[in-house]
Write a protein that holds these residues in place. Structure first.
Motif, PDB file in Angstrom:
ATOM      1  N   UNK A  19      -9.910  39.977  -1.179  1.00 33.39           N
ATOM      2  CA  UNK A  19      -9.201  39.797   0.079  1.00 33.39           C
ATOM      3  C   UNK A  19      -7.753  39.527  -0.272  1.00 33.39           C
ATOM      4  N   UNK A  20      -6.820  40.327   0.254  1.00 35.20           N
ATOM      5  CA  UNK A  20      -5.389  40.165   0.003  1.00 35.20           C
ATOM      6  C   UNK A  20      -4.702  39.754   1.291  1.00 35.20           C
ATOM      7  N   UNK A  21      -3.679  38.912   1.151  1.00 35.46           N
ATOM      8  CA  UNK A  21      -2.940  38.444   2.318  1.00 35.46           C
ATOM      9  C   UNK A  21      -2.191  39.606   2.957  1.00 35.46           C
ATOM     10  N   UNK A  22      -2.202  39.648   4.279  1.00 36.94           N
ATOM     11  CA  UNK A  22      -1.552  40.712   5.024  1.00 36.94           C
ATOM     12  C   UNK A  22      -0.035  40.512   5.095  1.00 36.94           C
ATOM     13  N   UNK A  23       0.430  39.282   4.910  1.00 44.05           N
ATOM     14  CA  UNK A  23       1.848  38.962   4.947  1.00 44.05           C
ATOM     15  C   UNK A  23       2.526  39.514   3.690  1.00 44.05           C
ATOM     16  N   UNK A  24       3.565  40.334   3.833  1.00 49.33           N
ATOM     17  CA  UNK A  24       4.208  40.982   2.694  1.00 49.33           C
ATOM     18  C   UNK A  24       4.887  39.995   1.754  1.00 49.33           C
ATOM     19  N   UNK A  25       5.356  38.870   2.252  1.00 49.58           N
ATOM     20  CA  UNK A  25       6.027  37.884   1.417  1.00 49.58           C
ATOM     21  C   UNK A  25       5.076  36.979   0.659  1.00 49.58           C
ATOM     22  N   UNK A  27       1.691  36.307  -1.829  1.00 49.30           N
ATOM     23  CA  UNK A  27       0.946  36.956  -2.899  1.00 49.30           C
ATOM     24  C   UNK A  27      -0.491  36.438  -2.994  1.00 49.30           C
ATOM     25  N   UNK A  28      -0.989  35.799  -1.949  1.00 47.59           N
ATOM     26  CA  UNK A  28      -2.323  35.217  -1.966  1.00 47.59           C
ATOM     27  C   UNK A  28      -3.431  36.259  -1.949  1.00 47.59           C
ATOM     28  N   UNK A  29      -4.477  36.020  -2.744  1.00 45.07           N
ATOM     29  CA  UNK A  29      -5.658  36.867  -2.755  1.00 45.07           C
ATOM     30  C   UNK A  29      -6.832  36.069  -3.307  1.00 45.07           C
ATOM     31  N   UNK A  30      -8.045  36.532  -3.036  1.00 44.84           N
ATOM     32  CA  UNK A  30      -9.249  35.902  -3.587  1.00 44.84           C
ATOM     33  C   UNK A  30     -10.344  36.950  -3.718  1.00 44.84           C
ATOM     34  N   UNK A  31     -11.229  36.723  -4.661  1.00 45.09           N
ATOM     35  CA  UNK A  31     -12.369  37.622  -4.839  1.00 45.09           C
ATOM     36  C   UNK A  31     -13.317  37.456  -3.662  1.00 45.09           C
ATOM     37  N   UNK A  32     -13.927  38.552  -3.247  1.00 45.62           N
ATOM     38  CA  UNK A  32     -14.837  38.501  -2.097  1.00 45.62           C
ATOM     39  C   UNK A  32     -16.046  37.623  -2.387  1.00 45.62           C
ATOM     40  N   UNK A  41      -8.992  33.448   5.884  1.00 42.50           N
ATOM     41  CA  UNK A  41      -7.548  33.376   6.113  1.00 42.50           C
ATOM     42  C   UNK A  41      -6.896  32.966   4.802  1.00 42.50           C
ATOM     43  N   UNK A  42      -5.633  33.313   4.648  1.00 43.56           N
ATOM     44  CA  UNK A  42      -4.897  33.035   3.416  1.00 43.56           C
ATOM     45  C   UNK A  42      -4.768  31.528   3.222  1.00 43.56           C
ATOM     46  N   UNK A  43      -5.069  31.041   2.038  1.00 40.39           N
ATOM     47  CA  UNK A  43      -4.978  29.615   1.768  1.00 40.39           C
ATOM     48  C   UNK A  43      -3.536  29.176   1.521  1.00 40.39           C
ATOM     49  N   UNK A  44      -2.605  30.121   1.358  1.00 33.62           N
ATOM     50  CA  UNK A  44      -1.204  29.776   1.134  1.00 33.62           C
ATOM     51  C   UNK A  44      -0.397  29.752   2.426  1.00 33.62           C
ATOM     52  N   UNK A  45      -0.588  30.778   3.301  1.00 34.00           N
ATOM     53  CA  UNK A  45       0.241  30.866   4.514  1.00 34.00           C
ATOM     54  C   UNK A  45      -0.580  30.929   5.806  1.00 34.00           C
ATOM     55  N   UNK A  46      -1.895  30.823   5.737  1.00 41.44           N
ATOM     56  CA  UNK A  46      -2.811  30.856   6.879  1.00 41.44           C
ATOM     57  C   UNK A  46      -2.693  32.143   7.685  1.00 41.44           C
TER      58      UNK A  46
END
Length: 75
Positions: A19-25, A27-32, A41-46
């Protein structure tokens, strides 16, 4: 004298669903297989996350049913 040697064992790489963050700025991602939600939801920017594929070293997850675990304590 110090010489830098290659690592003893090469890690095998494999295409892994992430799962990759949709926000271009961001870099958050996690393995499924390590995500707790079906659509996390992104743990860095929600922000919302989208499913994609990355070439990563293979990591075994012994608890494969994390999405079915109950969160918190019900009263």
């Amino acid at each position: 004298m110090y010489s830098r040697k290659k690592s003893l064992e090469e890690m095998p790489l494999e295409n892994v669903t992430v799962w990759s963050c949709e926000n271009e700025g961001c870099k958050g991602w996690m393995r499924d297989n390590f995500a707790f939600d079906h659509v996390p939801t992104c743990h860095l920017c929600q922000s919302t996350m989208v499913r994609s594929v990355k070439l990563l070293p293979l990591v075994n997850n012994t608890n494969s049913d994390q999405k079915t675990l109950k969160k918190g304590v019900q009263i």
